[in-house]
Design a protein around this motif. Sequence first.
Motif, PDB file in Angstrom:
ATOM      1  N   PHE A 100      42.748 -27.414  -4.305  1.00  0.00           N
ATOM      2  CA  PHE A 100      43.159 -28.807  -4.259  1.00  0.00           C
ATOM      3  C   PHE A 100      42.000 -29.642  -3.711  1.00  0.00           C
ATOM      4  N   GLU A 101      42.029 -30.909  -3.948  1.00  0.00           N
ATOM      5  CA  GLU A 101      41.091 -31.836  -3.312  1.00  0.00           C
ATOM      6  C   GLU A 101      41.658 -33.233  -3.481  1.00  0.00           C
ATOM      7  N   PHE A 117      42.436 -26.661   0.187  1.00  0.00           N
ATOM      8  CA  PHE A 117      41.430 -27.717   0.185  1.00  0.00           C
ATOM      9  C   PHE A 117      40.091 -27.195   0.706  1.00  0.00           C
ATOM     10  N   PRO A 118      38.987 -27.506   0.048  1.00  0.00           N
ATOM     11  CA  PRO A 118      37.676 -27.151   0.592  1.00  0.00           C
ATOM     12  C   PRO A 118      37.453 -27.856   1.930  1.00  0.00           C
ATOM     13  N   PRO A 119      36.741 -27.233   2.863  1.00  0.00           N
ATOM     14  CA  PRO A 119      36.470 -27.872   4.161  1.00  0.00           C
ATOM     15  C   PRO A 119      35.637 -29.143   3.988  1.00  0.00           C
ATOM     16  N   LYS A 120      35.707 -30.026   4.965  1.00  0.00           N
ATOM     17  CA  LYS A 120      34.910 -31.256   4.918  1.00  0.00           C
ATOM     18  C   LYS A 120      33.490 -31.035   5.422  1.00  0.00           C
ATOM     19  N   LYS A 163      30.022 -22.535   2.087  1.00  0.00           N
ATOM     20  CA  LYS A 163      30.561 -21.176   2.169  1.00  0.00           C
ATOM     21  C   LYS A 163      31.809 -21.037   1.294  1.00  0.00           C
ATOM     22  N   PHE A 164      32.615 -22.086   1.301  1.00  0.00           N
ATOM     23  CA  PHE A 164      33.847 -22.084   0.509  1.00  0.00           C
ATOM     24  C   PHE A 164      33.535 -21.902  -0.969  1.00  0.00           C
ATOM     25  N   PHE A 165      32.610 -22.688  -1.498  1.00  0.00           N
ATOM     26  CA  PHE A 165      32.290 -22.598  -2.926  1.00  0.00           C
ATOM     27  C   PHE A 165      31.523 -21.314  -3.253  1.00  0.00           C
ATOM     28  N   TYR A 192      39.799 -38.983  -4.751  1.00  0.00           N
ATOM     29  CA  TYR A 192      38.476 -39.630  -4.779  1.00  0.00           C
ATOM     30  C   TYR A 192      37.330 -38.621  -4.824  1.00  0.00           C
ATOM     31  N   ALA A 193      37.636 -37.324  -4.606  1.00  0.00           N
ATOM     32  CA  ALA A 193      36.575 -36.308  -4.553  1.00  0.00           C
ATOM     33  C   ALA A 193      36.473 -35.490  -5.838  1.00  0.00           C
ATOM     34  N   LEU A 194      37.083 -35.951  -6.915  1.00  0.00           N
ATOM     35  CA  LEU A 194      37.081 -35.176  -8.163  1.00  0.00           C
ATOM     36  C   LEU A 194      35.668 -34.922  -8.678  1.00  0.00           C
ATOM     37  N   ILE A 195      34.899 -35.965  -8.815  1.00  0.00           N
ATOM     38  CA  ILE A 195      33.550 -35.810  -9.378  1.00  0.00           C
ATOM     39  C   ILE A 195      32.686 -34.942  -8.476  1.00  0.00           C
ATOM     40  N   ARG A 196      32.763 -35.185  -7.172  1.00  0.00           N
ATOM     41  CA  ARG A 196      31.982 -34.383  -6.227  1.00  0.00           C
ATOM     42  C   ARG A 196      32.339 -32.909  -6.344  1.00  0.00           C
ATOM     43  N   THR A 197      33.632 -32.614  -6.445  1.00  0.00           N
ATOM     44  CA  THR A 197      34.077 -31.220  -6.524  1.00  0.00           C
ATOM     45  C   THR A 197      33.568 -30.543  -7.789  1.00  0.00           C
TER      46      THR A 197
END
Length: 222
Positions: free
Chosen positions: A161-162, A136-139, A146-148, A165-170
């Motif tokens: 993973f995410e 999972f990407p950090p919050k 940094k993750f991306f 509800y965070a699909l579009i944001r990701t």
Amino acid sequence: MAVLKVLASPISGNYSQLPSYTLEEIKNADLIIGEERKITLRFLAAVGCREHEYRLLNEHSTDEEKTELMKDVSSCGTAILFSDAGTPCIADPGYDFVDMCIKAGMEIRTLNAVSAVTAAISVSGFYAETFLFAGFPPKDKADRLKFFNHMKNTKQTAVIFERPYALIRTLEELKGVGKKVSLSINISMPDEKNYRGTATDILNLLPEGIKAPFVIVIEGKK
């Protein structure tokens, strides 16, 4: 539209362990694609489909043979791809064939998925002799950036993973990564859907307000 289903089979080779719904899918398929003739015949006998039409796909298959096989799949209703044991396309033959089928406009689905990570990779068509499971990407905003950035710079195919509800944001954040991605939604469910392309391509295809469990695979280099 032709459908290619990627089957995760028991590592033990004991095909009687397959659940009843998977056996039904196999019986209803128009074409079975195995790795080796002896094991494919044993597989067909074990699932009660001795007379099923089958083809072989392995490390010895040429590009021409894969092209012919892709044409066979495109002309039938449903084909099932399985390897000797486990999940195809991960340190196993088949990823480039799945890639061909995606490019030909076929629908790709998982079958008997036992791990979201391996299932998502198997239908991505991306090279995965090795891969990075990034979780999972950090919050935190800075840590997330940094993750991306790491996803942008890594040469490995990566799985993230995410939360639903965070699909579009990701996907919006993945625009900056600049790589092809494969999005698998509702893996192993009747409404499973797989998309591949740039993050922008996929955003343009998604239904408005979508919220569902998903896995994203980011293409690496061979």
